[in-house]
Motif scaffolding. Structure first.
Motif, mmCIF file in Angstrom:
data_model
loop_
_atom_site.group_PDB
_atom_site.id
_atom_site.type_symbol
_atom_site.label_atom_id
_atom_site.label_comp_id
_atom_site.label_asym_id
_atom_site.label_seq_id
_atom_site.Cartn_x
_atom_site.Cartn_y
_atom_site.Cartn_z
ATOM 1 N N TYR A 46 0.839 -1.194 0.000
ATOM 2 C CA TYR A 46 0.000 0.000 0.000
ATOM 3 C C TYR A 46 0.879 1.250 0.000
ATOM 4 O O TYR A 46 1.798 1.357 0.815
ATOM 5 N N ARG A 126 -2.520 -0.649 4.775
ATOM 6 C CA ARG A 126 -2.869 0.771 4.639
ATOM 7 C C ARG A 126 -2.430 1.548 5.878
ATOM 8 O O ARG A 126 -1.898 2.647 5.798
ATOM 9 N N GLU A 127 -2.718 0.952 7.024
ATOM 10 C CA GLU A 127 -2.460 1.632 8.289
ATOM 11 C C GLU A 127 -0.957 1.882 8.456
ATOM 12 O O GLU A 127 -0.531 2.964 8.844
ATOM 13 N N LEU A 128 -0.190 0.845 8.140
ATOM 14 C CA LEU A 128 1.257 0.950 8.289
ATOM 15 C C LEU A 128 1.834 1.983 7.312
ATOM 16 O O LEU A 128 2.765 2.726 7.661
ATOM 17 N N ARG A 130 0.435 4.600 6.264
ATOM 18 C CA ARG A 130 0.163 5.937 6.823
ATOM 19 C C ARG A 130 1.121 6.235 7.978
ATOM 20 O O ARG A 130 1.652 7.337 8.091
ATOM 21 N N ASP A 131 1.329 5.235 8.823
ATOM 22 C CA ASP A 131 2.272 5.420 9.939
ATOM 23 C C ASP A 131 3.654 5.795 9.399
ATOM 24 O O ASP A 131 4.298 6.715 9.896
ATOM 25 N N LEU B 2 -6.621 6.964 8.360
ATOM 26 C CA LEU B 2 -6.505 5.833 9.273
ATOM 27 C C LEU B 2 -5.944 6.281 10.607
ATOM 28 O O LEU B 2 -5.093 7.146 10.685
ATOM 29 N N LEU B 3 -6.439 5.633 11.633
ATOM 30 C CA LEU B 3 -6.061 6.021 12.979
ATOM 31 C C LEU B 3 -4.648 5.534 13.317
ATOM 32 O O LEU B 3 -4.185 4.536 12.784
ATOM 33 N N ARG B 43 -5.581 12.293 12.819
ATOM 34 C CA ARG B 43 -4.403 12.315 13.691
ATOM 35 C C ARG B 43 -4.155 13.708 14.282
ATOM 36 O O ARG B 43 -3.022 14.148 14.431
ATOM 37 N N ARG C 26 -7.629 -0.426 15.929
ATOM 38 C CA ARG C 26 -7.750 0.839 15.207
ATOM 39 C C ARG C 26 -8.383 0.675 13.820
ATOM 40 O O ARG C 26 -8.584 1.653 13.120
ATOM 41 N N ASP C 35 -11.181 -5.010 3.229
ATOM 42 C CA ASP C 35 -9.847 -5.597 3.130
ATOM 43 C C ASP C 35 -9.797 -6.992 3.751
ATOM 44 O O ASP C 35 -9.124 -7.876 3.238
#
Lengths: 831, 290, 164
Positions: A46, A126-128, A130-131, B2-3, B43, C26, C35
């Motif tokens: 992603y 996706r989350e990673l 963004r992180d 995303l959180l 965020r 989260r 997903d």
């Protein structure tokens, strides 16, 4: 089961003009569509772009180490690295000096707008991703900002692209007729100081998305995306990436709205390709809404200064002169084509003979503009409609009568405009009459007079007259840059009879709700003597299986002409082949073969017949039974390219036939304004459409509804505004108030059909709508204002601006308009 | 969007919720989530722990006293307020305002407690609850305490609810004889982000005996306008008098301007919505939603 | 009590089927559906809970699945667009959208079908104003809402006929 109006039996071979039900609906209603984010590839990562929080800054450093240290992060790319990996910056349409703009898939050295991409990371989820993007450390050194499209042209404005040496991306003077003569000989000259057409976009509900896989095995780049003009994207990014067009493979199925905006995703696609190659994995990116608002592209913002209009006593408008400043934002994406595209409708719906537009396109620290429904024409059509209403208001003409006096008349067609465009057909006065009847014009005019001051309410009646020009002559690009190797237009289609006699159609287009599967089935079915339900149209576009030309895609109101022209041509070729095979098999003359319902039969002898499966069998699987000449020539696989009859325009005179068809839309509305708040309530709204022969009237009406609501949204609610530091104020649907079902009025529609003499089916392209609601709402607000109030000078009129307008007279605000008699004007000139 | 990484817990009782909130410095209660999840997605703030209180039965009830007083659990949704026969009967304006908050999906999730605890100056319910003289019941490890709605809101995104505490219910007193509420909004679009709001509670009998006028969106917290209230008292309950009283609203307001409305416009609109809310309360105007 | 954790085990029912999963605390419900469960009919159109494309029905309530965390679905009954038509037979709502040309690009459509389904369950004969309010939270950029309103009016008639 209830019956559908659309279910009314369609006579075989006569479905054109009938509202047959849509073929696309069944999958979409069950969540079975395949949109770009629905595409998954094995081992995909992603992607998440790191975007600039600043409008203008030098990039001191980009450090991806902390991001890459995170478990599950595959790769990162920075602008510096991208520059090394690219063969060249993106191709520029603009001539010198703006041709020197060096844009890469990511920002190099500088960021130039709030949202400019400086890096991209690829990660397992996706989350990673963004992180990880949050861990990319970018050091910026702030630079001065310019956000005003007029001020940007000034010599001391901060420069966006130093190597260009100016923020002027393009400048040209369009001069047709003799405007100085007109202004000298006019009975009245109306001078309008400042008109501003605001930034907004159609914000398709699906954002941009792509999965890009640089496949090392085949050295191909697979791009599964929702880009709406893949061949344009391919031509721009192919040379930059150093990838030949036959190895840059675009595909899409369902696209969740585009409205021109999704032409603009090519920089991201190019970045994803490089990221995929680096990571050795497919790179999947789905744009966030905030990201879309910041960086996908906004509609063109245009300011018109010192507009002078020449008007005769009887209301005849001779022409006008203006200075236009179009704000293209930080980079030229598809621009500066907008600097000529407006001239397709240079005189709007009117017989104006003398036009002078001094046109400047500037670069500012704002999101780049991108074509948006009505691209570049709606700004100019809005100017003309403002001129009409302001002239009526200042000189005391009835806005209806003034329009009718100046409209191109029904017997004027084909009508050649001062810059050589040819309006094909229409009946504007009749369309206006129908619109006025739909809104009950006379009743509201009487009500308006009764409603005295002190009621706290004002009634306004508005009209928006527009043309929806379709099927561009890309040769107009040469008016911008004579070196460009583009002219004409075209679209391709491929129709075949398959193994078991099935008829299949592949298109070169990338529909986003325009119902191409349905209307292509109608056209092909009619040619082959079948019902549209018997024709299968492949959903979506796939470069490896569909046919195309460089113009392929879905944009600019042209499918009914180019796409269906191609489908019709291919179907006719297939029909001829089927008939030839059938004639052989039935031992009959080709002229005697009739096609009906998947059967070929001999006229007058229904017993002598062969079904399509039989014809297919002879070609695909039983060809030894055929004469050599026949089996070698006939494939039952027919391609056709529809090419409109264009010539190359004259770049010096900026003249030529720039567009094949001119659909018209005449809108009328009644609004009530609350003087306390400026709240505008739409009491009546009507749209009368004339797009020539309608293939599927209900689909046409749906397009009219949609264009109308987007226009009303833009007129009253939707605007992209930047503060002095270049920060976008409306970067989400929370702040950008997309029109809702509670805001939108009911829309009455009617139509007339003035077939185009220039097109295969008499149809005209339509769908964009020319921004008629912006014109109509501004017109209605103007109509509600008094003689002492300021004129409506902005296309965006939220409650606060309307409140300011209705109180501007009592506050003694400048009105922004003057009228001079010619004698007085010349006396001033001499003094 | 995303959180950031965050933990989630779902206690079974208010006591457990209080304990979780007290034990974790960066914990926050999650009720309807219609603002908090957006904040986390973007965020703007970061948290260690979300304490899901949305299912706590103790916070989900609406109790009506015979005199018309209501005790509304903090996790009662807008949709439940809109469709509650008790609320419709005792406080029709509260039901009506709740029924015009944004959209069905938000009304199905958003809660009266969340609407108040966020203390966003554009929110719908705070000015009305101040006008109605509501009392906010807050639980803490030391036991429950009560705070008048007029003292509950402390500033942008700040309320009387301290760390480790939880708003558990909102008590709305019965309408006094002859009293009626009014509410008016100027918003960007229908049922959307507000530019100015006013709520009014007026007791009148031909003459205005008492009026509460609460303005919102023009200051960090919903605030009564003493000048207009004073100007209304003892005047005829008719539009001209109300309009005259609304003229008292002026330079004393210092609203912030933003992309949705300048300070000047907000000040002018405060005057308009105050007038309309009072007129509605005295029966001279229809419902005013924007 | 569900103890605090960055990962949660959940049990839920989706379109009548009982499922179990382990989710990041989260993770948004919409991403879990798309997903993790591969149910891609529920769409995403914004990141502020403004557009309604991700609308699903959870325990009888219409919610935006981008405004709910996956662990919040524990113990819940979820209905998504994939479960609306039974055995490929379109419901009155889906048929009405087809008949009235209530969709163009189809991206907002699953959310609107869910919103309309929710409305008609609660209020089988809504007025035009009630319909507009019921879909206020679902943005459509193609239709101008005209045919969406007509579709839901027709669905109410279709439904009434079926019930009769």
């Amino acid at each position: 089961m209830s019956t559908t109006p659309a279910d009314t039996a369609v006579e075989i071979g006569r479905s054109i003009g009938v509202s047959v039900p849509r073929r696309e609906d069944r999958r979409l209603l069950q969540g079975q569509g395949e949109f770009a984010d629905d595409v998954w590839m094995h081992r995909q990562g992603y992607a998440h772009f790191v975007r600039s929080p600043h409008a203008h800054a030098r990039i001191v450093s980009v450090d991806t180490r902390r991001a890459l240290a995170l478990d599950g992060v595959y790769a990162a790319l920075t602008g510096e690295e991208v520059k090394e990996l690219c063969e060249s910056p993106f191709f520029q349409i603009a001539p010198e000096p703006a041709a020197k703009i060096a844009e890469y898939p990511l920002a190099v050295d500088k960021v130039r707008y709030h949202g400019d991409a400086v890096a991209v990371v690829l990660a397992e989820t996706r989350e990673l991703a963004r992180d990880a993007a949050g861990l990319v450390d970018v050091e910026y050194e702030l630079l001065p900002v310019v956000v005003d499209g007029v001020a940007a042209a000034e010599a001391d404005a901060p420069l966006l692209h130093e190597q260009v040496g100016t923020n002027v991306a393009w400048h040209g003077v369009f001069d047709w007729g003799d405007v100085d003569w007109a202004l000298e000989n006019a009975d009245h000259v109306v001078e309008i100081d400042h008109l501003h057409f605001h930034r907004f976009s159609s914000t398709p509900l699906e954002c941009n998305a792509a999965v890009v896989h640089w496949d090392p095995g085949t050295d191909t780049v697979q791009v599964k995306s929702n880009n709406q003009m893949p061949m344009f994207a391919s031509m721009v990014i192919g040379p930059t990436l150093g990838v030949a067009s036959n190895r840059l493979l675009f595909a899409s199925q369902d696209i969740g709205g585009a409205f021109g905006n999704k032409i603009g995703s090519y920089p991201q696609i190019a970045a994803l390709a490089l990221l995929s190659r680096k990571a050795g994995r497919p790179a999947k990116w789905t744009e966030y809404r905030t990201e879309h608002m910041l960086s996908c592209g906004h509609g063109n913002e245009r300011t018109f200064l010192d507009t002078r209009v020449a008007v005769m006593k009887d209301g005849t408008i001779l022409g006008f002169k203006t200075r236009a400043f179009d704000d293209a934002g930080a980079y030229l994406h598809y621009e500066p084509l907008g600097a000529v595209i407006w001239s397709q409708v240079s005189c709007g719906c009117y017989r104006l003979k003398h036009l002078h537009v001094d046109y400047t396109e500037t670069l500012t620290n704002k999101c780049p503009t991108i074509p948006n429904r009505g691209y570049s024409r709606l700004q100019h059509l809005w100017l003309i409609e403002r001129i009409i209403d302001i002239v009526a208001h200042e000189l005391g003409f009835d806005p209806v009568e003034l329009r009718k006096r100046n409209y191109v008349q029904p017997d004027d067609y084909p009508y050649e405009t001062p810059n050589g465009c040819v309006y094909d057909s229409g009946d504007l006065p009749r369309s206006l009459d129908i619109a006025l009847e739909l809104i009950d014009h006379d009743k509201w005019r009487a009500r308006q007079r009764e409603l005295g001051r002190g009621s706290g309410k004002r009634i306004g009646i508005g009209i928006g007259s527009t043309l929806d020009s379709g099927t561009n002559n890309f040769g107009q690009a040469r008016i911008i840059n004579p070196e460009l190797p583009f002219s004409g237009n075209g679209e391709a289609a491929y129709v075949k009879l398959d193994l078991y006699g099935e008829v299949n159609v592949n298109l070169g287009t990338t529909p986003q709700g325009q119902s191409h599967e349905t209307t292509a089935a109608q056209v092909v079915g009619d040619v082959l003597g079948m019902g549209p339900e018997q024709v299968h149209v492949t959903a979506g576009f796939n470069q490896q299986q569909n046919t195309y030309v460089a113009f392929s895609g879905t944009y600019a109101s042209q499918f009914a002409v180019t796409g269906l022209g191609a489908a019709k041509g291919a179907a006719e070729k297939l029909r001829a082949e089927i008939i030839e095979v059938a004639a052989f098999a039935l031992e009959a003359d080709a002229e005697d073969i009739e096609l009906a319902d998947g059967m070929c039969s001999v006229r007058g002898d229904q017993e002598r017949a062969i079904p399509f499966i039989g014809v297919a069998n002879l070609i695909y699987a039983n060809n030894a039974a055929l004469p050599t000449e026949l089996r070698e020539r006939i494939s039952l696989n027919c391609r056709h390219v529809y090419v409109p009859p264009f010539e190359v325009p004259d770049p010096d005179k900026k003249r030529g036939n720039l567009t094949l068809t001119y659909a018209s839309q005449i809108h009328a509305c009644v609004v009530e304004i609350d003087e306390d708040t400026g709240h505008v309530e739409i009491l009546e709204y009507a749209a009368v459409d004339d797009c020539g022969k309608r293939i599927n009237p209900r689909i046409v009406e749906g397009q009219v509804h949609g264009a109308t609501a987007l226009g009303i949204g833009a007129a009253l609610y939707e605007s992209f505004e930047y503060d002095g530091d270049g920060q976008l104020q409306q970067a989400s649907f929370y702040d950008y108030h997309a029109i809702t079902a509670l805001d939108a009025p009911d829309i009455k529609t009617a139509d007339i059909e003035s077939p185009s003499p220039f097109t295969p089916n008499g149809a005209k392209g339509m769908g964009e709508g020319g921004g008629a609601p912006l014109h109509a709402i501004c017109s209605a607000i103007q109509d509600a204002l008094g003689d002492q109030d300021a004129i409506v000078s902005d296309s965006h009129n939220p409650w606060e601006r309307v409140w300011w307008l209705v109180h501007s007279g009592e506050r003694g605000e400048p009105r922004g308009v003057r009228v001079s008699a010619q004698a007085a004007a010349s006396a001033e000139g001499e003094s | 969007m995303l959180l950031e990484s965050v933990a989630y817990a779902r206690p079974d009782t208010v006591a457990e919720a209080l304990q979780l909130l007290a034990e974790n410095e960066d914990a926050a209660p999650l009720a309807g989530g219609q603002s908090l999840i957006n904040v986390l997605k973007h965020r703007v703030a970061s948290l260690e722990l979300l304490v899901d209180i949305s299912r706590l039965e103790e916070l989900r009830g609406i109790a009506a006293a015979p005199d018309g007083g209501l005790e509304i659990g903090a996790c009662v949704t807008y949709d439940e307020l809109d469709h509650s026969p008790e609320v419709r009967s005792a406080q029709p304006m509260l039901a009506d305002v709740a029924g015009h908050i944004e959209d069905q999906q938000i009304r199905d999730a958003g809660t009266i407690g969340g609407n108040c605890c966020l203390s966003d100056p554009t929110n719908n319910l705070p000015p009305l609850l101040v006008a109605l003289g509501a009392t906010m019941v807050i639980a803490s490890s030391g036991g429950p305490r009560e705070v008048a709605a007029s003292d509950f809101f402390h500033g942008y995104f700040a309320t009387a609810v301290g760390e480790g505490e939880l708003l558990t219910s909102v008590r709305v007193p019965p309408l006094a004889a002859g009293a009626s509420a009014g509410y008016s909004t100027v918003a960007v679009g229908a049922d959307s982000k507000a530019i100015a709001r006013a709520a009014a509670l007026v007791r009148a009998n031909g003459t205005i005996e008492e009026a509460r006028v609460v303005l919102a969106c023009v200051s960090p917290i919903p605030a009564r306008h003493a000048g207009m209230e004073e100007a209304l008292r003892g005047r005829a309950a008719e539009p001209a008098a109300v309009a005259a009283a609304a003229e008292r609203i002026g330079a004393d307001l210092e609203p912030l301007g933003d992309a949705h409305g300048s300070a000047e416009y907000r000040r002018a609109m405060a005057r308009v919505v105050a007038r309309r809310a009072v007129c509605q309360a005295i029966g001279n105007g229809g419902p005013q939603h924007g | 009590m569900v103890e605090a954790g960055n990962v949660q085990a959940i049990e839920f029912t989706v379109n009548g089927e009982r499922r179990e999963a382990t989710v990041a605390s989260r993770q948004l419900l919409v991403h879990f559906l798309r997903d993790s469960l591969g149910m891609k009919g529920t769409h995403i159109g914004c990141d502020t809970g403004s557009c309604g494309a991700c609308s699903v029905i959870v325990d009888g309530r219409l919610v935006k699945s981008c405004m709910m965390l996956a662990p919040q679905a524990d113990g819940c009954e979820i209905e998504t667009i994939e479960g609306i038509a039974k055995d490929g037979e379109l419901t009155a709502v889906q048929r009405a959208f087809h008949e009235e040309h209530g969709l163009q690009c189809g991206y907002c459509t699953p959310g609107l079908v869910m919103a309309a389904t929710f409305l008609l369950r609660r209020n089988p004969q809504p007025s035009e104003d009630e319909i507009r309010r019921a879909v206020r939270g679902n943005i459509c950029r193609c239709t101008g809402y005209v045919n969406i309103i007509r579709s839901i009016e027709r669905a109410a008639r279709n439904g009434a006929e079926e019930a009769a």
